[in-house]
Design a protein around this motif. Structure first.
Motif, mmCIF file in Angstrom:
data_model
loop_
_atom_site.group_PDB
_atom_site.id
_atom_site.type_symbol
_atom_site.label_atom_id
_atom_site.label_comp_id
_atom_site.label_asym_id
_atom_site.label_seq_id
_atom_site.Cartn_x
_atom_site.Cartn_y
_atom_site.Cartn_z
ATOM 1 N N ASN A 295 0.852 -1.192 0.000
ATOM 2 C CA ASN A 295 0.000 0.000 0.000
ATOM 3 C C ASN A 295 0.886 1.240 0.000
ATOM 4 O O ASN A 295 1.276 1.733 1.063
ATOM 5 C CB ASN A 295 -0.929 -0.004 1.219
ATOM 6 C CG ASN A 295 -1.919 1.140 1.178
ATOM 7 O OD1 ASN A 295 -2.043 1.852 0.176
ATOM 8 N ND2 ASN A 295 -2.636 1.345 2.281
ATOM 9 N N PRO A 296 1.229 1.765 -1.184
ATOM 10 C CA PRO A 296 2.135 2.932 -1.246
ATOM 11 C C PRO A 296 1.591 4.163 -0.533
ATOM 12 O O PRO A 296 2.370 5.046 -0.151
ATOM 13 C CB PRO A 296 2.273 3.186 -2.752
ATOM 14 C CG PRO A 296 1.949 1.874 -3.392
ATOM 15 C CD PRO A 296 0.907 1.243 -2.519
ATOM 16 N N SER A 297 0.290 4.250 -0.344
ATOM 17 C CA SER A 297 -0.281 5.430 0.311
ATOM 18 C C SER A 297 -0.327 5.311 1.836
ATOM 19 O O SER A 297 -0.804 6.223 2.513
ATOM 20 C CB SER A 297 -1.707 5.677 -0.203
ATOM 21 O OG SER A 297 -2.551 4.571 0.090
ATOM 22 N N SER A 298 0.148 4.191 2.384
ATOM 23 C CA SER A 298 0.102 3.993 3.832
ATOM 24 C C SER A 298 1.115 4.886 4.527
ATOM 25 O O SER A 298 2.135 5.290 3.954
ATOM 26 C CB SER A 298 0.386 2.529 4.181
ATOM 27 O OG SER A 298 1.680 2.156 3.727
#
Length: 304
Positions: A47-50
């Motif tokens: 999850n790159p947006s985590s």
């Protein structure tokens, strides 16, 4: 009364049991670093947006890691807090574009170490009590007696020796008696420095040690190249049994030998500079040195 933080480095002489404990602690710190770094990478890939797991979040995970890997309990618990702090600082430097991406640590590295914040006690002139290790023989502990030890680091160098580095909080030492003298120092190439009084200070000289270090550096490079070629040939011809570069000990012996000569040169150079600067400080109240890099002079052939 003002206080200052100074560093004290001691030589350690662990027995066989303590050596095994030290290597277990080195491995435990390395294990925690690699697990936390792998967790961070996997979290970002999934999850790159985590959000990035901060230092508090990493410290919260330590309890679960100790349940999953019981051998982590053999180490000083505060050393894992230092590992998490260093990893978070490495990522902060990465985010500020002031450093590269943190790397996994290898057990084959020439230098191994761990750092803790627990209480260390000086119990004798050449004895200290360290967490999990108990009483361990050291070099002279006189510099660490009259101070509060804030942090300690145990390290194993490429020369095969163990060292203990202490961060000691102590009172500011008394000022030296005034002499009323002032001197200017001219940094040079042929001589280390020339004072305004006409006194010359020669450069550090260790020709025989430097010759031996160069010879063993050449042997190390040659043996490592031979081992690399042998490993590639073996792995190409044997698909069932693979070999690694660390299976060849010849180049590692050369690495330790050249590291010992390099360490002796560094120790003698440091001792020479310490004696020189101490003598200057005791003799003069004001010392003026030109803001010049001697190395840059050597790049200019007209000046050199």
């Amino acid at each position: 009364m003002t206080k200052l933080i100074k560093g004290v480095k001691l030589r350690l002489y662990p027995n066989k049991q303590q050596q095994a404990q030290l290597w277990q602690m080195f491995g435990n710190d390395r294990r925690v670093w690699n697990l936390m770094l792998d967790m961070t990478k996997q979290r970002y890939q999934n999850n790159p947006s985590s959000h990035f797991v901060n230092e508090y979040g990493m410290n919260y995970l330590l309890k679960q890691l100790k349940q999953e890997y019981p051998y982590l309990k053999d180490s000083d618990a505060t050393s894992f807090l230092v590992v998490n702090h260093n990893l978070v600082q490495a990522f902060k430097m990465l985010f500020k574009h002031r450093g590269g991406y943190p790397r996994f640590k290898s057990r084959h590295a020439a230098k191994q170490s761990y750092t803790g914040r627990s209480v260390c006690i000086v119990i004798a002139k050449r004895r200290m009590k360290l967490p999990k290790l108990g009483s361990i023989r050291t070099s002279k502990t006189s510099q660490a007696v009259n101070g509060k030890i804030k942090r300690y680091t145990v390290s194993y160098g490429p020369t095969g020796r163990y060292y203990l580095s202490l961060q000691v909080e102590t009172v500011t030492p008394e000022a030296l008696p005034k002499t009323g003298k002032t001197v200017g120092l001219d940094v040079g190439i042929a001589d280390l420095a020339i004072s305004s009084d006409g006194e010359k200070f020669g450069t550090f000289n260790a020709k025989w040690l430097e010759k031996q270090a160069t010879k063993w550096q050449s042997k190390y490079s040659h043996r490592k190249y031979q081992a690399t070629v042998a490993v590639r040939q073996w792995n190409h011809n044997h698909k069932d049994v693979k070999m690694d570069l660390n299976d060849y000990r010849n180049w590692q012996r050369a690495q330790k030998q050249k590291a010992r000569y390099q360490q002796r040169i560094a120790n003698q150079r440091q001792d020479y500079l310490h004696k020189l600067t101490t003598a200057l400080v005791k003799k003069y109240d004001v010392i003026v040195i030109e803001d010049l890099k001697a190395k840059n002079l050597q790049k200019n052939h007209h000046l050199a």
